[in-house]
Design a protein around this motif. Structure first.
Motif, mmCIF file in Angstrom:
data_model
loop_
_atom_site.group_PDB
_atom_site.id
_atom_site.type_symbol
_atom_site.label_atom_id
_atom_site.label_comp_id
_atom_site.label_asym_id
_atom_site.label_seq_id
_atom_site.Cartn_x
_atom_site.Cartn_y
_atom_site.Cartn_z
ATOM 1 N N LYS A 192 50.012 49.993 36.712
ATOM 2 C CA LYS A 192 50.404 49.059 35.615
ATOM 3 C C LYS A 192 52.145 50.376 36.994
ATOM 4 O O LYS A 192 52.630 49.938 37.232
ATOM 5 N N GLY A 193 51.522 52.040 36.781
ATOM 6 C CA GLY A 193 53.111 53.019 36.745
ATOM 7 C C GLY A 193 53.164 52.199 38.374
ATOM 8 O O GLY A 193 53.984 53.016 39.167
ATOM 9 N N ILE A 194 51.994 52.116 38.916
ATOM 10 C CA ILE A 194 52.182 51.918 41.078
ATOM 11 C C ILE A 194 52.488 50.439 40.852
ATOM 12 O O ILE A 194 52.702 49.602 42.424
ATOM 13 N N ASN A 195 52.859 50.216 40.229
ATOM 14 C CA ASN A 195 53.387 48.180 39.941
ATOM 15 C C ASN A 195 51.720 47.807 40.578
ATOM 16 O O ASN A 195 52.018 46.312 41.309
ATOM 17 N N ASN A 196 51.056 48.070 40.464
ATOM 18 C CA ASN A 196 49.884 47.268 40.764
ATOM 19 C C ASN A 196 49.389 46.208 39.565
ATOM 20 O O ASN A 196 48.020 46.337 39.152
ATOM 21 N N ILE A 197 50.114 45.210 38.780
ATOM 22 C CA ILE A 197 49.214 44.789 37.494
ATOM 23 C C ILE A 197 48.248 43.851 37.820
ATOM 24 O O ILE A 197 47.358 43.799 37.281
ATOM 25 N N LYS A 198 48.640 42.753 38.582
ATOM 26 C CA LYS A 198 47.520 43.022 39.382
ATOM 27 C C LYS A 198 45.950 43.072 38.505
ATOM 28 O O LYS A 198 45.303 42.847 38.243
ATOM 29 N N LYS A 199 45.493 44.093 39.638
ATOM 30 C CA LYS A 199 44.168 44.853 39.595
ATOM 31 C C LYS A 199 44.692 45.194 37.933
ATOM 32 O O LYS A 199 43.178 44.942 37.722
ATOM 33 N N ALA A 200 45.172 46.041 37.491
ATOM 34 C CA ALA A 200 45.346 45.927 36.665
ATOM 35 C C ALA A 200 44.321 44.833 35.459
ATOM 36 O O ALA A 200 44.208 45.860 33.898
ATOM 37 N N ASP A 201 45.689 43.941 35.387
ATOM 38 C CA ASP A 201 44.624 42.699 34.367
ATOM 39 C C ASP A 201 42.851 42.372 35.223
ATOM 40 O O ASP A 201 42.503 42.397 34.187
ATOM 41 N N GLU A 202 43.000 42.873 36.508
ATOM 42 C CA GLU A 202 41.288 42.545 36.760
ATOM 43 C C GLU A 202 40.677 43.129 36.198
ATOM 44 O O GLU A 202 39.587 43.189 35.258
ATOM 45 N N ILE A 203 41.131 44.750 36.075
ATOM 46 C CA ILE A 203 39.841 46.129 35.344
ATOM 47 C C ILE A 203 40.027 45.300 34.346
ATOM 48 O O ILE A 203 38.750 45.920 33.177
ATOM 49 N N MET A 204 41.292 44.817 33.140
ATOM 50 C CA MET A 204 40.932 44.689 31.710
ATOM 51 C C MET A 204 40.047 43.761 31.612
ATOM 52 O O MET A 204 39.390 43.945 30.405
ATOM 53 N N THR A 205 39.876 42.734 32.043
ATOM 54 C CA THR A 205 39.792 41.491 31.844
ATOM 55 C C THR A 205 37.772 41.061 32.178
ATOM 56 O O THR A 205 37.353 41.162 31.104
ATOM 57 N N ALA A 206 37.736 41.951 32.924
ATOM 58 C CA ALA A 206 36.692 42.301 33.803
ATOM 59 C C ALA A 206 35.482 43.785 31.807
ATOM 60 O O ALA A 206 34.424 43.375 31.864
#
Length: 624
Positions: free
Chosen positions: A97-111
Motif C-alpha cells: 500500500k505504501g508504494i500504491n500497489n493496493i491491488k496486489k496487497a489485497d490479492e496477498i491478503m485474500t489468498a
C-alpha cells in the motif's frame, strides 16, 4: 521504520556492521537490538533464507522504506502459510500500500487469509462512515528542527519530541540523532514559534518523547529509554519506560520511573484521561495480543497505581496499537498498522459506552495517508488539534480543524447461502420504500457485498433474490438521531435445500420432480390423475411467487420425428394451460416440446414397453 513504533533504543555506539565478518548470529543481534540499518547491511552479505528475507523486509518496513521492504517480503513465498506469520503478511501488504500497489496487497491478503479484501471499496465507504472530515496543514517553520512528532498541549504552550540539535551521536534504529522534548508556542496561523529545549532535568543523553500533562500542568508523564541494557532471550536490549515528574516553583523535580515499567519490556506513549484518574499507554509486556497493545492503569489519589489492564481484542489486534489519546468525553484515539487502513500507521477512534470501548473506526482519508499517521491530540473541547505523520518522508507535526461529516444513511452487508454460508455472487439486492416502491437495486459482485444509500426518517425493506433461491427480506428504519449505517448479512435458501420435490440433476439444472403424467394415445388433454400431480406444482408456485418454470414434454420414438415433435408441443402447452387455469400467471411459465430427441433410455426402435414409457415424460425445470 522510525523510532516511533516500539521505541526500544540502544544506548551505546554501534559498531560498523560492515567492519565485522557477516554472520547470521551478528545480524540477528543487530536486529534484536533494533539496529535495523546495521542489521540490513549484514543480512545483505549473507545467503538469503526465509528468515533473512523476512528480517530484511522488517528492517526496511520499520524505517519507512516501503519499496525496499516489498523487494524482500515478496521473496519469502508468503502463501506458504506454515512458514509465514500473519503479522508478516500484514506488514508486507501494508508495504505494498505504501508504494500504491493496493491491488496486489489485497490479492496477498485474500489468498493468505481466505476471505475477500477490497481496500479501494473500504476507503470509498469511509467517506460515508467517518464522523468528521479534516483540514490539515504542517506546523513547522524553516527554523524548526527536522523530524518532529508527538505534540501535546501544556497550558498556553505545546511540547513535542524532536531530534537533538547539533547532536553527533546517533542511535541504531535509523542512524538519526537522539530525541529530546522541546517546548514552543503556536502562532495565530498554528505554526511553531519560540522553540526551545524542554527542561534539562527531563532531557538526558538518551531519548525522551511523548509527554502528557495533568489539567493543572503540574504533573507530567513521558517516555524515556532505559539507561542500561538488559539481556533478554540472550540479547541485550534497552527498553522504553514511563517516567513521572512534578512542576514546583517553575522547575521540574522528583523525576521517577513508574512502577509498572520494566527492564525486560517496553512501556511507552503515556496519555492521561481528562480527570487524571487513568493513564493509558502502549506496551509489549507479556500477555500482549500483538507486537504492541494499548493498556491503562488506574492512578490512585495517594499516588499509587493499579494493575495494568489490556484493552482487549476489540481495540488491540495482532498488529501494533500505539499512541493512545483520550478525549474529554472519553473517546479513545490511537494508531495502528492493522490491515483495515490506508497503509502504515492509521489513526482510529473507539467510543466508550458504558465503560466499554466499541469497535474502532478508521478516521478516513482526510487525515490518514499511505504512510504513518500517529500521535493524534485534540485541544480541549475544540474541534482543533494536531497529529504527526511521515507522509513528507520525515516525521512532521500537522494541525487540523475538523467538521462533522454530513450524515450518510445506508445499508450494507453480504449475501450468503443459508446452508453452506458461502457468498453468492450474482445475487440481486433491492431496496423498497414503505409503499413497496422500488428505490434502488444492485447485483452483487464476486465479494458478495452490497451497499445501498438511504435517507433519514424513512422505512425500508431490503430484499435479496437469486435464481433458484427463495427471496429473503428484512425491514429497517432510519431516524435523524439514530443509526445511519445498517450492516445486514442476509442468507437465502435454495429451493433444493428447502423442498424435497426439488432436486438438482446430473445436467446441472434444478427440477421439480413429480410423478410422471400420462396422456392417452395421440391425445394431449390433462387426465384426472395427471391433474392431481400438476396440482403439487401449482401449490409450490403459489408458495414461491417468484419461481418460474419451463415445462418440457418428451415422447417415445414409435412415430415419426415430425409427428412426435408436434405431439410433445401440444402436450407441453396443455400442461401450461392447466397450471394457468389454477391461478398461476402465464408469464411465469414457458414450454417446449422435445419430441423423441432427448430420450432417457437411448434404445432406438428396439425399446421395451417399460423403456418407451420412461421416455414418455414431462419435466419441470426451475429457471428462476
Amino acid at each position: 521504520m522510525k523510532n516511533i513504533y516500539k521505541i526500544v533504543f540502544i544506548c551505546f555506539v554501534s559498531l560498523n556492521s560492515l567492519a565485522q565478518v557477516p554472520t547470521l548470529k551478528r545480524a540477528n543481534k543487530y536486529f534484536a537490538n533494533k539496529a535495523y540499518l546495521d542489521a540490513a547491511q549484514m543480512y545483505l552479505a549473507l545467503k538469503p533464507t526465509q528468515e533473512i528475507l523476512q528480517n530484511l523486509g522488517d528492517c526496511y518496513y520499520f524505517n519507512g522504506q516501503s519499496d525496499q521492504a516489498v523487494k524482500y517480503y515478496e521473496q519469502i513465498n508468503p502463501l506458504t502459510k506454515n512458514n509465514v506469520k500473519e503479522d508478516v503478511i500484514i506488514r508486507y501488504a501494508n508495504a505494498l500500500k505504501g508504494i500504491n500497489n493496493i491491488k496486489k496487497a489485497d490479492e496477498i491478503m485474500t489468498a493468505f487469509f481466505g476471505k475477500s479484501y477490497n481496500t479501494l471499496n473500504y476507503i470509498s465507504e469511509l467517506q460515508y462512515t467517518v464522523p468528521f472530515d479534516y483540514e490539515i496543514k504542517s506546523v513547522a517553520k524553516d527554523n524548526v528542527n527536522s523530524g518532529n512528532f508527538g505534540l501535546v498541549f501544556w497550558g498556553n504552550k505545546v511540547v513535542y519530541a524532536s531530534y537533538q540539535a547539533n547532536s553527533k551521536k546517533t542511535y541504531n534504529w535509523n542512524q538519526k540523532p537522539y530525541l529530546d522534548l522541546y517546548e514552543a508556542t503556536l502562532s495565530k496561523e498554528g505554526l511553531l514559534e519560540n522553540v526551545k529545549p524542554f527542561s534539562n532535568v527531563i532531557n538526558t543523553k538518551t531519548h525522551e518523547s511523548n509527554a502528557t500533562f495533568t489539567q493543572d500542568g503540574k504533573t507530567m508523564y513521558f517516555s524515556r529509554t532505559n539507561s542500561k541494557r538488559v539481556k533478554v532471550d540472550g540479547e541485550k536490549i534497552a527498553t522504553v519506560k514511563i517516567f513521572k515528574a512534578e512542576y514546583v516553583n517553575n522547575e521540574w523535580i522528583n523525576v521517577s520511573e513508574v512502577p509498572f515499567s520494566s527492564d525486560t519490556y517496553s512501556v511507552e506513549h503515556p496519555c492521561l484521561s481528562a480527570d487524571g484518574k487513568k493513564l493509558y499507554f502502549a506496551s509489549d509486556m507479556p500477555g500482549t495480543i500483538g507486537s504492541m497493545d494499548i493498556y491503562y492503569v488506574d492512578v490512585n489519589a495517594d499516588g499509587t497505581y493499579g494493575k495494568p489492564q489490556n484493552l482487549g481484542n476489540t481495540v488491540n489486534s495482532i498488529s501494533r496499537e500505539q499512541f493512545p489519546f483520550i478525549s474529554e468525553e472519553g473517546t479513545l484515539y490511537f494508531s495502528s498498522d492493522r490491515y483495515e487502513g490506508l497503509g502504515g500507521l492509521d489513526i482510529f477512534m473507539s467510543k466508550n459506552r458504558n465503560n466499554t470501548f466499541e469497535t474502532p473506526i478508521n478516521l478516513g482519508s482526510t487525515i490518514n495517508s499511505a504512510k504513518d499517521d500517529f500521535a493524534f491530540v485534540l485541544k480541549n473541547k475544540s474541534q482543533e488539534g494536531n497529529f504527526s505523520s511521515n507522509r513528507g518522508e520525515k516525521d512532521d507535526i500537522y494541525s487540523f480543524t475538523r467538521k462533522e461529516n454530513e450524515k450518510q444513511y445506508f445499508v450494507e452487508g453480504f449475501i450468503k447461502d443459508k446452508k453452506t454460508k458461502e457468498i453468492l455472487p450474482g445475487s440481486k439486492v433491492s431496496l423498497y420504500d414503505e409503499n413497496n416502491k422500488l428505490v434502488s437495486s444492485i447485483v452483487v459482485g464476486s465479494d458478495g457485498k452490497y451497499f445501498l444509500n438511504t435517507k433519514p426518517n424513512h422505512k425500508y425493506k431490503v430484499e435479496a433474490t437469486k435464481d433458484l433461491y427463495i427471496p429473503s427480506s428484512v425491514d429497517i428504519s432510519t431516524d435523524s438521531e439514530g443509526q445511519a449505517r445498517f450492516s445486514i448479512e442476509m442468507e437465502i435458501q435454495s429451493f433444493k435445500d428447502k423442498e424435497e420435490v426439488v432436486v438438482e440433476k446430473e445436467d446441472g439444472h434444478v427440477y421439480v420432480e413429480l410423478e410422471n403424467i400420462y396422456f392417452d394415445f395421440n391425445k394431449w388433454n390433462i387426465k384426472d390423475k395427471a391433474s392431481k400431480t400438476l396440482d403439487v406444482l401449482v401449490d409450490l408456485m403459489k408458495k414461491y411467487p417468484t419461481m418460474e418454470v419451463q415445462i418440457g414434454a418428451h415422447t417415445d420414438s414409435k412415430a415419426s420425428e415430425e409427428y412426435n415433435m408436434t405431439l410433445s408441443e401440444n402436450r407441453a402447452k396443455a400442461t401450461v394451460d392447466y397450471i394457468v387455469s389454477k391461478g398461476i400467471e402465464s408469464t411465469r411459465l414457458t414450454y417446449k416440446g422435445f419430441g423423441e430427441t432427448m430420450p432417457l433410455v437411448n434404445c432406438g426402435d428396439k425399446c421395451t414397453e417399460a423403456e418407451y414409457a420412461k421416455n414418455r415424460r414431462c419435466e419441470f425445470k426451475i429457471i428462476k
